[in-house]
Design an enzyme around this catalytic site. Structure first.
Site, PDB file in Angstrom:
ATOM      1  N   GLY A 162       1.164  -8.746  -1.588  1.00  0.00           N
ATOM      2  CA  GLY A 162       0.451 -10.000  -1.806  1.00  0.00           C
ATOM      3  C   GLY A 162      -0.466  -9.945  -3.005  1.00  0.00           C
TER       4      GLY A 162
ATOM      5  CG  HIS B  56       0.301  -9.864 -10.627  1.00  0.00           C
ATOM      6  ND1 HIS B  56       1.509  -9.458 -11.153  1.00  0.00           N
ATOM      7  CD2 HIS B  56      -0.189  -8.796  -9.958  1.00  0.00           C
ATOM      8  CE1 HIS B  56       1.722  -8.195 -10.842  1.00  0.00           C
ATOM      9  NE2 HIS B  56       0.706  -7.769 -10.102  1.00  0.00           N
TER      10      HIS B  56
ATOM     11  N   GLY C 204       3.745 -10.795 -12.552  1.00  0.00           N
ATOM     12  CA  GLY C 204       4.716  -9.702 -12.413  1.00  0.00           C
ATOM     13  C   GLY C 204       5.559  -9.867 -11.155  1.00  0.00           C
ATOM     14  CG  HIS C 205       3.744  -9.584  -7.284  1.00  0.00           C
ATOM     15  ND1 HIS C 205       2.386  -9.686  -7.493  1.00  0.00           N
ATOM     16  CD2 HIS C 205       3.946  -8.361  -6.734  1.00  0.00           C
ATOM     17  CE1 HIS C 205       1.797  -8.584  -7.071  1.00  0.00           C
ATOM     18  NE2 HIS C 205       2.707  -7.755  -6.615  1.00  0.00           N
TER      19      HIS C 205
ATOM     20  CD  GLN D  77       1.814   0.983   0.188  1.00  0.00           C
ATOM     21  OE1 GLN D  77       2.731   0.508   0.845  1.00  0.00           O
ATOM     22  NE2 GLN D  77       1.770   0.862  -1.141  1.00  0.00           N
TER      23      GLN D  77
ATOM     24  N   GLY E  21       8.850  -3.362  -9.220  1.00  0.00           N
ATOM     25  CA  GLY E  21       8.383  -3.423 -10.599  1.00  0.00           C
ATOM     26  C   GLY E  21       8.419  -2.054 -11.282  1.00  0.00           C
TER      27      GLY E  21
ATOM     28  CG  ASP F 199       3.838   0.308  -9.004  1.00  0.00           C
ATOM     29  OD1 ASP F 199       2.824   0.848  -8.573  1.00  0.00           O
ATOM     30  OD2 ASP F 199       3.863  -0.895  -9.353  1.00  0.00           O
TER      31      ASP F 199
ATOM     32  NE  ARG G  38      -5.393  -0.339  -5.592  1.00  0.00           N
ATOM     33  CZ  ARG G  38      -4.248  -0.051  -4.960  1.00  0.00           C
ATOM     34  NH1 ARG G  38      -3.109  -0.080  -5.605  1.00  0.00           N
ATOM     35  NH2 ARG G  38      -4.259   0.257  -3.672  1.00  0.00           N
TER      36      ARG G  38
HETATM   37  O1  PAF Z   1       4.406  -1.765  -4.822  1.00  0.00           O
HETATM   38  C1  PAF Z   1       3.879  -2.279  -3.798  1.00  0.00           C
HETATM   39  O2  PAF Z   1       3.272  -3.333  -3.830  1.00  0.00           O
HETATM   40  C2  PAF Z   1       4.022  -1.537  -2.470  1.00  0.00           C
HETATM   41  O3  PAF Z   1       3.998  -0.163  -2.644  1.00  0.00           O
HETATM   42  C3  PAF Z   1       5.278  -1.955  -1.693  1.00  0.00           C
HETATM   43  C4  PAF Z   1       6.545  -1.593  -2.427  1.00  0.00           C
HETATM   44  C5  PAF Z   1       5.254  -3.447  -1.425  1.00  0.00           C
HETATM   45  C6  PAF Z   1       5.304  -1.231  -0.336  1.00  0.00           C
HETATM   46  O4  PAF Z   1       4.194  -1.572   0.435  1.00  0.00           O
END
Ligand code: PAF
Length: 286
Positions: A31, A34, A36-37, A61, A149, A152, A189
């Site tokens: 969530g 932005h 990028g998503h 995570q 993306g 990462d 972030r």
């Molecule tokens: O890249 C992220 O936002 C997270 O690591 C993901 C892939 C949604 C897993 O929670």
């Protein structure tokens, strides 16, 4: 666009899509969306009959002491941003829905080797938590394709390796990093940065570009290039965690390699920023 928050509802819809022979793509996110998503959503929509965007801030995570509690949860804004793209489903389950027995859970997905290095060294358990929740999401949505993306980069390699090793019936796609005007990679972030830090943050991309150009020009003193970049990052106020020239598979670079990725993570103020560059980045052509 339908908001689904429970697993039974998701499964019922997925069964209908399967019966109709429709191809499904998944865009997993945490969530606070932005550009990028949104570009990932647009990219998969071209090849799928149905698109699911998942929004789940995955507690597994986040390393102890990280920003799980203050991670921005902005579902209403996210839905408004997705609305023009009209994905079929936004799957936004609660933590209890995904981990009904609580967490941590007994079963984890560990991609040995890859998960301990670079970001894994600074974020205990991060990749195991991310690989585990992505496996859960893939099992629930059962997409033919899932997209992540390229910002990462290490995470992308973890998911590719996981899908290959476990014979997961999904194609892992990737989408290019979307950047602010000053080159800063878009990230949820970035909101932790002050205006002044946001301007300095461009130095991370500048150092990646400078290193990429040097590599393209034939420089092979990797340690000296890395050290020079770290010095510049410190001068701009960053606390670099790593800045490494690597093979595309994230092995140490040698002069035998002809292709590289430069991978970096650095803390600036309250934000931990990551970025990377490949030698085919259009910025290196100039
Ligand atoms: O890249 C992220 O936002 C997270 O690591 C993901 C892939 C949604 C897993 O929670």
């Amino acid at each position: 666009m339908k908001l689904i928050q429970t697993i039974p509802e998701l499964k019922a819809l997925r069964a209908r899509w399967r019966a109709a022979g429709e191809r499904v793509a998944l865009v997993p996110t945490m969530g606070n969306l932005h550009a990028g998503h949104l570009s990932l959503v647009e990219q998969v929509q071209t090849g799928a009959d149905r698109t699911v965007v998942s929004i789940f801030v995955n507690p597994l995570q986040f390393a102890p002491g990280e920003d799980f509690d203050r991670y921005p949860r902005t579902l209403a804004d996210d839905l408004a941003k997705l609305d023009p793209l009209a994905p079929d489903v936004v799957f936004a389950p609660s933590v209890d829905e995904i981990y009904p027995q609580g967490y941590p859970i007994a079963t984890n997905v560990v991609v040995n080797g890859l998960v301990e290095r670079f970001c894994g060294e600074f974020r205990a358990g991060h990749f195991v938590g991310a690989a585990t929740v992505v496996t859960i999401l893939l099992n629930l949505v059962q997409p033919e394709q899932a997209i992540f993306g390229e910002k990462d980069y290490q995470q992308l390699l973890v998911f590719r390796r996981m899908a290959r090793d476990l014979h997961l019936p999904v194609e892992i796609l990737s989408g290019p990093t979307v950047r602010e005007a000053n080159g800063l990679a878009m990230s949820s972030r970035n909101r932790y940065l002050s205006d002044e830090e946001r301007a300095s943050a461009a130095v991370l991309r500048q150092q990646l570009v400078a290193t990429g150009r040097a590599l393209r020009a034939g420089h092979r003193d990797f340690a000296a290039l890395e050290q020079a970049a770290r010095v510049q990052l410190r001068a701009a106020g960053f606390a670099p965690q790593y800045f490494n020239i690597l093979s595309p598979e994230l092995e140490p670079a040698t002069s035998q390699h002809s292709d590289f990725v430069v991978l970096a993570a650095a803390v600036l103020g309250a934000a931990r920023l990551i970025d990377n560059i490949r030698l085919d980045d259009p910025a290196l052509a100039a």
